[in-house]
Design a protein around this motif. Structure first.
Motif: not given
Ligand code: COA
Length: 182
Positions: A148, A105, A142, A10, A39, A111, A113-116, A144, A137, A42
């Motif tokens: 996602l 991540i 969580n 992004k 966080t 935030g 786009g890497i998670g998506r 975010a 799970e 995990l």
């Molecule tokens: C959860 C996690 C994987 C999201 O990855 P990310 O790269 O930040 O997410 P992205 O930028 O690809 O965003 C994808 C979607 O996630 C959601 N999202 C991301 N950040 C968000 C936030 N701060 N609040 C709400 N939704 C959020 C949105 O739906 C977003 O979609 P959009 O881009 O259309 O808005 C990341 O925050 C992470 O690694 N967190 C710590 C570890 C963790 O929680 N892992 C998952 C365990 S189940």
């Protein structure tokens, strides 16, 4: 499994999704420990992660050579900033249609786009590997992660109220999610 893709983040930077190599083991391990300290969502704490660099290198090789499991890393510049994995839940005939997804991540790269991208990549790999169902799970708090997963097609099928016991907050409820692939 092998997978490579370059995406635009992004903020305009390029990010490469690819299999790790033995040479990535040290940085991967460092990222794994770091993210698990950033966080409380995990499964483990950094002080519980006791792999050595050579064990991590073996793990990377094993996943690369596996026909149906993968560990993908996300790289920005020369930095490994994310990991996404596909693991088989069981080898018995009754369970081998089920895969499990996990992702972490570096907080500096949330935030973007890497998670998506990692989630969609693992779904694609799971489909190619012939799984019928991909599962995960996530901690109920969580938001975010849940947003996602819902936006990439996962749906909730249950909850485990005492899924995790956090050092910081006690019981953490887990949301169980799945996506059907065929
Ligand atoms: C959860 C996690 C994987 C999201 O990855 P990310 O790269 O930040 O997410 P992205 O930028 O690809 O965003 C994808 C979607 O996630 C959601 N999202 C991301 N950040 C968000 C936030 N701060 N609040 C709400 N939704 C959020 C949105 O739906 C977003 O979609 P959009 O881009 O259309 O808005 C990341 O925050 C992470 O690694 N967190 C710590 C570890 C963790 O929680 N892992 C998952 C365990 S189940």
């Amino acid at each position: 499994m092998e997978y490579t893709k370059t995406i635009k983040l992004k903020d305009g930077r390029e990010c490469v999704l690819r299999n790790g190599t033995r040479g990535d083991a040290e940085q991967e391990l460092e990222l794994f420990r770091q993210t698990h300290g950033q966080t409380d969502f995990l499964t483990s704490y950094p002080d519980e992660i006791s792999y050595t660099v050579s064990q991590q290198a073996e793990y990377i090789e094993k996943k690369r050579n596996s026909p149906d499991e993968i560990e993908l890393l996300a790289q920005v510049g020369d930095r490994i900033v994310g990991l996404g994995g596909l693991d088989r839940i069981g080898w018995a005939e009754k369970t081998r249609h089920r895969g499990e997804f996990g992702v972490c991540i570096d907080r500096d790269f949330w935030g973007l786009g890497i998670g998506r991208a990692l989630t969609l990549a693992v779904i694609e790999c799971a489909r190619l590997a012939g799984y019928s169902q991909l599962e995960l799970e996530a901690v109920a708090d969580n938001g975010a992660a849940l947003a996602l997963y819902e936006s990439t097609g996962f749906t909730e099928y249950g909850r485990n109220p005492r899924g995790f016991r956090s050092r910081l907050s006690g019981w953490q409820e887990l949301v169980l999610m799945r996506i059907e692939l065929e």
